[in-house]
Design an enzyme around this catalytic site. Structure first.
Site, short mmCIF file in Angstrom:
data_model
loop_
_atom_site.label_atom_id
_atom_site.label_comp_id
_atom_site.label_asym_id
_atom_site.label_seq_id
_atom_site.Cartn_x
_atom_site.Cartn_y
_atom_site.Cartn_z
N GLN A 121 -9.24 -15.21 -0.99
CA GLN A 121 -9.56 -16.50 0.00
C GLN A 121 -8.49 -16.48 1.11
OE1 GLN A 121 -12.28 -18.21 -0.20
NE2 GLN A 121 -13.20 -16.89 -2.22
N THR A 122 -7.72 -15.61 1.59
CA THR A 122 -6.53 -15.59 2.19
C THR A 122 -6.39 -14.27 3.26
OG1 THR A 122 -5.30 -16.78 0.65
CG2 THR A 122 -3.97 -16.19 2.31
N CYS A 143 -15.80 -2.50 11.57
CA CYS A 143 -16.89 -3.18 11.37
C CYS A 143 -16.74 -4.80 11.00
CB CYS A 143 -17.69 -2.77 9.99
SG CYS A 143 -19.39 -3.07 10.05
N CYS A 187 -25.61 4.79 10.48
CA CYS A 187 -25.73 3.30 10.21
C CYS A 187 -27.20 2.77 10.86
CB CYS A 187 -24.72 2.58 11.16
SG CYS A 187 -24.74 0.88 11.09
N ARG A 245 0.73 -1.26 -0.02
CA ARG A 245 0.15 0.14 -0.12
C ARG A 245 0.99 1.11 0.00
NH1 ARG A 245 -4.80 0.50 4.56
NH2 ARG A 245 -5.59 -0.58 2.79
N LEU A 266 -0.06 -21.08 0.35
CA LEU A 266 -1.07 -20.20 0.26
C LEU A 266 -2.50 -20.69 -0.23
CD1 LEU A 266 0.25 -16.95 -1.38
CD2 LEU A 266 -0.90 -16.92 0.63
N GLY A 267 -2.39 -21.79 -0.63
CA GLY A 267 -3.51 -22.50 -1.03
C GLY A 267 -4.38 -21.98 -2.53
N GLU A 284 -3.62 -8.54 -4.70
CA GLU A 284 -4.97 -8.92 -4.97
C GLU A 284 -5.11 -10.24 -4.82
OE1 GLU A 284 -7.59 -7.22 -3.81
OE2 GLU A 284 -6.63 -5.20 -3.24
#
Length: 363
Positions: free
Chosen positions: A59-60, A207, A223, A36, A97-98, A54
């Site tokens: 899924q990780t 959140c 909210c 980032r 990492l799968g 990304e």
């Protein structure tokens, strides 16, 4: 048309206020992530690093990805470097990492960008979607974060934030269209890349799925779920079917000199192209299968257990001391010398089988 936020003009005004409030919060509380660029920086985001992060994050968790990302970008700092890497080396570095199809598509995408696009990623969602392994979410994330386009990034964190902000009780995945429309209505033209990361940070740190920290949320006042006390119920999800259990055998073989018998799996299918232990097919009932080589194979009595997206796997582990002269020259079997063998290069389920097999050899 009206909703809980009033007229169209009122909604536009509120959307601008919400975006401004969230960006101000992000400027103070943005997570420090290796891929980032901090808010307010004069450095432009690197599309290669954004794309790589990304793909890894699918899924990780962020915590699991950080070390992989830093290792990858040290070994291959540019997309052209990754494009020239050997498949086996990349797959070995990806191990753990799968979802290994991502690693194969990672190489395909890198090579397409290097070969066909001069090493430059497209800056539009449409152009990104044309690349191997990039779907709608990833294309939107790269477009927004790397190129500051007002793309709608909808991951699990954003879905949760939108469901609570608007008190939407329709269950996922059926409510995805509604949640995306809500997210799109809030996406600003100013700093859309920072905004996309801000919403994801909000879901990841404030959140959260359980015990959301509503008291310190920058969006606590508007909210709807917090106002109605339903935030802990959302988002609702359609119950998933129970995962089936598949079974198989993993044959962990070692030579008298300590070399290990491994097999390169077919490129297609689960763990495609990865090194692993020879074994049976994975099926709901045990399969008859001859061992990969003649040897005194013995059942360890232990199972390597692992859960994939759609099923649970139980691999019975058998071990034997093997004769390397028995390996056919035209097979996918290969001996990995003891000094070159790294269990960390194996997929997680194969590493579990190795741990059980090694224990059996040592006992």
């Amino acid at each position: 048309m009206r909703d809980e936020f009033g007229t169209s003009d009122a909604r536009d005004t509120l959307a601008g206020e919400l975006a401004g409030t969230l960006l101000a919060w992000y400027d103070r509380h943005a997570r420090d992530l290796p891929w980032r660029v901090p808010p307010g920086s004069n450095v432009a985001p690197d599309p290669y690093r954004i794309w790589l992060s990304e793909v890894m994050l699918q899924q990780t968790t962020v915590a699991a990805v950080k070390a992989y990302f830093e290792r990858f970008t040290t070994l291959w700092p540019r997309v052209t470097d990754l494009a020239e890497a050997e498949d086996d080396r990349v797959l070995a570095e990806w191990a753990g990492l799968g979802y290994y199809a991502r690693a194969r598509n990672l190489l395909k995408c890198a090579r397409t960008v290097a070969r066909d696009l001069g090493g430059t990623f497209p800056d539009s969602e449409e152009g990104l979607l044309a690349l191997p392994g990039i779907g709608p979410y990833t294309a939107a994330a790269i477009s927004a974060i790397a190129f500051d386009r007002p793309a709608v990034v909808l991951d699990g964190n954003v879905e949760r934030v939108m469901a609570r902000l608007h008190d939407i009780h329709d269950p996922l995945p059926g409510s995805k269209t509604t949640l995306k429309a809500r997210a799109e209505a809030l996406t600003p033209q100013n700093r859309p890349g920072d905004y996309a990361q801000a919403v994801m940070d909000l879901g990841a740190t404030i959140c959260t799925p359980r015990s959301p920290a509503c008291g310190i949320c920058p969006w606590r006042d508007p909210c709807a779920a917090r106002d109605r006390g339903t935030q802990s119920e959302l988002p609702k999800k359609t119950p998933k079917k129970a995962k089936p259990i598949r079974q198989g055998i993993a044959y962990v073989g070692r030579t008298p000199g300590g070399d290990w018998l491994l097999e390169k799996r077919p490129d297609s299918g689960l763990l495609g192209g990865m090194l692993g232990w020879p074994g049976t097919a994975w099926a709901e009932a045990p399969q008859d299968h001859a061992p990969p080589l003649p040897a005194n194979w013995r059942d360890t009595g232990a199972e390597a257990r692992h859960t994939f997206t759609h099923f649970h796997l139980r691999l019975a582990v058998q071990v034997a001391v093997i004769d390397p002269g028995q390996i056919p020259g035209d097979s996918a079997l290969r001996l990995v010398p003891a000094q070159e063998f790294r269990p960390s290069d194996l997929p997680t389920v194969m590493r579990k089988a190795f741990d059980l097999g090694r224990t059996a050899f040592d006992s």
